[in-house]
Design an enzyme around this catalytic site. Structure first.
Site, mmCIF file in Angstrom:
data_model
loop_
_atom_site.group_PDB
_atom_site.id
_atom_site.type_symbol
_atom_site.label_atom_id
_atom_site.label_comp_id
_atom_site.label_asym_id
_atom_site.label_seq_id
_atom_site.Cartn_x
_atom_site.Cartn_y
_atom_site.Cartn_z
ATOM 1 N N LYS A 104 43.231 37.539 28.586
ATOM 2 C CA LYS A 104 41.769 37.584 28.616
ATOM 3 C C LYS A 104 41.318 38.987 28.973
ATOM 4 O O LYS A 104 41.505 39.466 30.077
ATOM 5 C CB LYS A 104 41.244 36.559 29.632
ATOM 6 N N GLU A 161 35.833 46.797 50.203
ATOM 7 C CA GLU A 161 36.207 47.673 49.093
ATOM 8 C C GLU A 161 34.960 48.133 48.348
ATOM 9 O O GLU A 161 34.160 47.307 47.891
ATOM 10 C CB GLU A 161 37.148 46.936 48.135
ATOM 11 N N CYS A 164 41.989 50.310 43.082
ATOM 12 C CA CYS A 164 42.172 49.428 44.230
ATOM 13 C C CYS A 164 43.096 50.035 45.280
ATOM 14 O O CYS A 164 43.026 49.689 46.458
ATOM 15 C CB CYS A 164 42.703 48.074 43.776
ATOM 16 N N GLU A 206 47.117 40.416 41.958
ATOM 17 C CA GLU A 206 47.071 41.815 42.389
ATOM 18 C C GLU A 206 45.614 42.106 42.684
ATOM 19 O O GLU A 206 44.786 42.208 41.767
ATOM 20 C CB GLU A 206 47.627 42.726 41.293
#
Length: 496
Positions: free
Chosen positions: A188, A395, A296, A262
């Site tokens: 996807k 984050e 990230c 992840e």
């Protein structure tokens, strides 16, 4: 043609109005399209078909049928490896084209795009090489049978979901090991950045990958949730936010599906007192220009003792504030735009929150005054950041660095670990033994010495809310395999 002219080259996707399902390009069941916006110009530069529920159902059915009823899972690993080598060659031939998509969609510096994507074919070749030496079947000595073996077989049908910041590279860490293992897949693509994965699908078609083995679709959260919940999917491989990862884990847990996640990070750089501050500042600032902070694993929390805090904050602000912001196709540019309007607003919102919570703005903090369009944010540094504050705990995913004062080395390690995340970290010191000792105490999946470092062939992933499982290297193959114990009354021909 100059680098700046590349933006004006034609989009070469063969079937942007279709979805790659069961080895052919199919029109969506309900015609609908997604506009893909150039992060620098804020203009639509191509459109793709939008995946709806019926299309996702068809993709899942194709992958399930290919796993259950085709020879693919039973081919010798060396046979599947040849497809990986062909995929590597096909992707290598289209590196610049894929890099153009990545730069326009996510704002990544063009030279960096091409450089990073030039390494993707080698990843497919790495997994192809594993076919020859991985122990797919190992004989053992059972207690109650004449013969025993442990065989490693594909986990089944994989649903892979990747984000908009690095779609092709992150897809490769899922597709390559999954196909080598004998799995079939539904990949996807992110609706904001599908171009590179359309190229991957075109390569799969060109090399004659069997129908249904790799299906490439796109779409928004609804079809992602459909993919995760479908009982025909044996495993989910997801890269994205920790919030979404928790939902995926819960859904997969409810039906005992396998999954690897992840997820996000809030990574710390710990600067010990023997290390030169100017050198550390230069290394951290240079790393934060990668993908314009949309990484990230970025070292966004910099921890330094109080006695050196002000000097370091000034050095970091000076070097990061001098970074040239502009068109990512311009060879002189060091920092491009963020990928999306909503991401720009998110980052600016965090900057405002930091100021309201008492952090000291050293440099940046706004949209660049000289750029009247594009999703740009100035390189930003805050000092005197409380480790419990919003910008130290959440984050941001943009070019924002926080300098956090510590009492001493012990306190610095405690601060580094005082986060819900554990993806990456670094320790800056001239003493390699000291670096190793501190590294062992940092709760993160990767620890670098004197800078941002990662080696995906050694595997990567996170502790705590930064994920479950590992990708890359041999560790990245294991989640796509199930071990089976076989006990026989005699040794089969393969083992005689």
């Amino acid at each position: 043609m100059t680098v700046l002219d590349i933006r004006d080259t034609a989009i070469n996707l063969k079937h942007p109005d279709r979805l790659y399902i069961n080895g052919v390009w199919q029109l969506p069941a309900n015609p609908s399209s997604i506009d893909i916006v150039d992060a620098t110009t804020e203009e639509t530069f191509y459109r793709v078909a939008e995946t709806g529920p019926e299309d996702m159902d068809a993709a899942i059915a194709a992958a399930r049928n290919a796993f259950d009823n085709s020879p693919w899972p039973f081919l010798e690993p060396a046979e599947r490896a040849e497809y990986l080598r062909k995929m590597a060659a096909g992707l290598r031939a289209r590196t610049q084209e894929a890099g153009t998509f990545w730069t326009r969609q996510a704002g990544v510096i063009f030279g960096m795009s091409v450089g990073a994507l030039s390494r993707v074919p080698a990843l497919f070749e790495y997994y192809a090489d594993l076919a020859a030496n991985y122990p797919w079947a190992t004989q053992d000595t059972p207690e109650f049978s004449a013969f025993g073996a442990v065989v490693n077989e594909p986990v089944g049908v994989v649903g892979a979901i990747v984000p908009w910041n690095t779609p092709l590279s992150l897809a490769a860490y899922k597709v390559a090991p999954a196909l080598l293992a004998g799995c079939t897949m539904v990949l996807k693509a992110p609706p904001e950045a599908p171009g590179e994965l359309y190229i991957l699908a075109e390569v799969a078609e060109e090399i004659g990958l069997p129908p249904g083995v790799l299906n490439v679709v796109n779409g928004y959260r609804g079809v992602s949730e459909q993919l995760v919940a479908d009982p025909r999917i044996d495993k989910i491989a997801f890269t994205g936010s920790s919030a979404v990862g928790r939902q995926i884990g819960a859904t997969c847990g409810a039906r005992l599906a396998r999954y690897t996640l992840e997820l996000g990070g809030k990574s710390a750089a710990v600067i010990l007192d023997d290390y030169d501050l100017a050198t550390a500042a230069a290394a951290i600032a240079a790393q934060e220009t990668s993908l314009n902070g949309q990484v990230c694993m970025s070292l966004t929390r910099v921890i330094v003792t109080k006695s050196r805090h002000d000097e370091f904050a000034e050095a970091l602000g000076s070097v990061f504030g001098a970074v040239r912001v502009g068109d990512p196709f311009d060879p002189q540019t060091q920092l491009g735009p963020l990928a999306l309007a909503r991401q720009q607003e998110r980052v600016l919102g965090y900057i405002n929150t930091a100021q309201n919570e008492g952090a000291t703005l050293v440099t940046g903090g706004n949209r660049p005054a000289h750029l009247d369009r594009g999703f740009f944010v100035e390189p930003t540094v805050f000092s005197n950041v409380d480790n419990r504050s919003t910008i130290a705990q959440e984050e941001i995913f943009g070019p924002v660095l926080s300098v956090i004062p510590a009492e001493n080395e012990e306190h610095a390690i405690a601060l580094a670990n005082d986060t819900p995340y554990g993806l990456n970290s670094a320790v800056f010191t001239n003493d390699v033994d000291r670096a190793y000792q501190v590294a062992r105490r940092l709760r993160s999946g990767t620890v670098g010495h004197n800078g941002f470092k990662t080696d995906t062939r050694m595997g990567y992933g996170g502790f705590k809310q930064s994920g479950v499982g590992r990708e890359g290297g041999l560790q990245g193959l294991l989640p796509y395999l199930e071990s089976k114990t076989v006990l026989l009354d005699g040794a089969p021909a393969q083992f005689r």
